[in-house]
Design a protein around this motif. Structure first.
Motif, PDB file in Angstrom:
ATOM      1  N   LEU A 171      16.475 -70.117  -7.964  1.00 56.67           N
ATOM      2  CA  LEU A 171      15.501 -70.686  -8.894  1.00 56.67           C
ATOM      3  C   LEU A 171      15.722 -72.179  -9.088  1.00 56.67           C
ATOM      4  CD1 LEU A 171      15.495 -67.878 -11.631  1.00 56.67           C
ATOM      5  CD2 LEU A 171      14.034 -68.110  -9.601  1.00 56.67           C
ATOM      6  N   MET A 172      16.975 -72.619  -8.974  1.00 59.34           N
ATOM      7  CA  MET A 172      17.308 -74.042  -9.008  1.00 59.34           C
ATOM      8  C   MET A 172      18.442 -74.270  -8.018  1.00 59.34           C
ATOM      9  SD  MET A 172      17.211 -74.951 -13.120  1.00 59.34           S
ATOM     10  CE  MET A 172      17.217 -76.736 -12.801  1.00 59.34           C
ATOM     11  N   ASN A 173      18.314 -75.305  -7.205  1.00 61.17           N
ATOM     12  CA  ASN A 173      19.359 -75.616  -6.230  1.00 61.17           C
ATOM     13  C   ASN A 173      19.182 -77.047  -5.725  1.00 61.17           C
ATOM     14  OD1 ASN A 173      17.226 -75.476  -4.404  1.00 61.17           O
ATOM     15  ND2 ASN A 173      17.873 -73.539  -3.506  1.00 61.17           N
ATOM     16  N   ALA A 230      23.065 -81.602  -7.967  1.00 64.05           N
ATOM     17  CA  ALA A 230      22.193 -81.809  -9.125  1.00 64.05           C
ATOM     18  C   ALA A 230      20.979 -80.917  -8.890  1.00 64.05           C
ATOM     19  CB  ALA A 230      21.795 -83.270  -9.244  1.00 64.05           C
ATOM     20  N   ALA A 231      20.942 -79.766  -9.526  1.00 60.45           N
ATOM     21  CA  ALA A 231      19.956 -78.740  -9.197  1.00 60.45           C
ATOM     22  C   ALA A 231      18.552 -79.146  -9.614  1.00 60.45           C
ATOM     23  CB  ALA A 231      20.340 -77.430  -9.871  1.00 60.45           C
ATOM     24  N   LYS A 232      17.597 -78.781  -8.778  1.00 60.42           N
ATOM     25  CA  LYS A 232      16.188 -78.991  -9.112  1.00 60.42           C
ATOM     26  C   LYS A 232      15.447 -77.673  -8.940  1.00 60.42           C
ATOM     27  CE  LYS A 232      15.159 -80.799  -4.466  1.00 60.42           C
ATOM     28  NZ  LYS A 232      14.701 -82.001  -3.720  1.00 60.42           N
ATOM     29  N   ARG A 259      20.188 -68.557  -9.858  1.00 65.20           N
ATOM     30  CA  ARG A 259      19.728 -67.547  -8.907  1.00 65.20           C
ATOM     31  C   ARG A 259      19.259 -66.294  -9.635  1.00 65.20           C
ATOM     32  NH1 ARG A 259      25.154 -66.132  -6.068  1.00 65.20           N
ATOM     33  NH2 ARG A 259      26.043 -66.831  -8.041  1.00 65.20           N
ATOM     34  N   LEU A 260      18.473 -65.497  -8.948  1.00 67.54           N
ATOM     35  CA  LEU A 260      18.332 -64.087  -9.264  1.00 67.54           C
ATOM     36  C   LEU A 260      19.215 -63.331  -8.283  1.00 67.54           C
ATOM     37  CD1 LEU A 260      14.471 -63.606  -9.748  1.00 67.54           C
ATOM     38  CD2 LEU A 260      16.217 -63.854 -11.521  1.00 67.54           C
TER      39      LEU A 260
END
Length: 277
Positions: A54-56, A70-72, A98-99
């Motif tokens: 979901l963010m990475n 720096a996750a986006k 993550r899921l």
């Protein structure tokens, strides 16, 4: 048991609660969104463990190999407004979100995480979205069912493993976050309710010898992989010394005269538990 729960709170703990109506919306999103589920870290699992981001670092939901960044948001998160809203409300410094889906009769073998990342303080948060009482984590010789309605903190530098025995699928939102003042406020009152934790029984030498002989009988019939998995699953049944399941598999292969396999499992123990050779 109370002393054990207090000691275990450094490894796994409940933090803040999650609004149940919002949690139900997030659960619906996780169950219905068209996600690019990926099987990664195959050496760590029996099969049946899938993740999607979901963010990475890249913004690609199919990119699931964890690393400092720096996750986006990924395109998948854009399709999950309730989940996005909660992440924004928490306001944490996200490294990766993550899921994670664990199917029935699936196992994540005993391992440690974060050993290959830079030495920066970070924490792993779990929000159970869809779970059942046969899905639990084992750490410190104790099995813990992560119940819904709370944010959980796992310290993955301790040896741990996860299983889902009967199903349905266990789906968690997992957020790796960097430590900052916002995180410290969230984690200021960690707790672990005794009802969620259960001490596993100890396994004496006779019990382990019996299981090893049963595995040897299976291997001699040609069911070597099944024998290995039977020994790996002892981690979820008994409070074993760290890495004991891997040692039993190495001993199994040694008794069968397969030194290459014994060496391979000894190396797997060192790799999965981040041990120095």
């Amino acid at each position: 048991m109370d002393n054990t729960v207090t000691a275990l709170a450094g490894q796994i703990a409940q933090l803040d609660s999650v609004d149940l109506a919002q949690l139900e919306r997030m659960r619906h999103e996780a169950l219905t969104v068209r996600a690019p589920w990926k099987a990664e870290y195959g050496a760590y699992q029996s099969g049946g463990w899938w993740t999607t981001s979901l963010m990475n670092a890249s913004g690609d939901a199919a990119d699931v190999t964890i690393g400092d960044c720096a996750a986006k948001p990924t395109g998948l998160l854009a399709q999950m407004p309730a989940t996005s809203a909660l992440l924004n409300e928490l306001g944490l410094n996200y490294m990766w979100v993550r899921l994670a889906r664990l199917e029935p009769n699936a196992f994540l073998w005993e391992h440690r995480d974060y050993d290959d990342l830079d030495e920066i303080e970070r924490h792993r948060l779990h929000i159970p979205l869809h779970t059942n009482t046969s899905a639990f984590l084992v750490t410190g010789g104790t099995k813990v069912h992560m119940t819904g309605g709370r944010i959980w903190r796992l310290t993955p530098t301790y040896a741990h493993g996860v299983c889902n025995l009967l199903g349905p699928d266990r789906i968690h939102l997992i957020a790796d976050v960097y430590a900052d003042d916002t995180y410290r406020r969230l984690a200021r009152h960690p707790s672990l309710h005794p009802d969620t934790a259960e001490l596993l029984p100890s396994a004496d030498h006779a019990v382990l010898a019996e299981r090893l002989q049963a595995a040897r009988n299976m291997a001699e019939l040609g069911c070597t992989e099944a024998a290995e998995r039977m020994l790996l699953r002892l981690f979820y049944t008994y409070a074993l010394p760290e890495g004991a399941a891997y040692d039993l598999i190495a001993e199994l292969h040694t008794s069968l005269g397969d030194m290459e396999a014994a060496t391979r499992w000894t190396a797997a123990k060192q790799r999965l538990l981040a041990l120095t050779a």
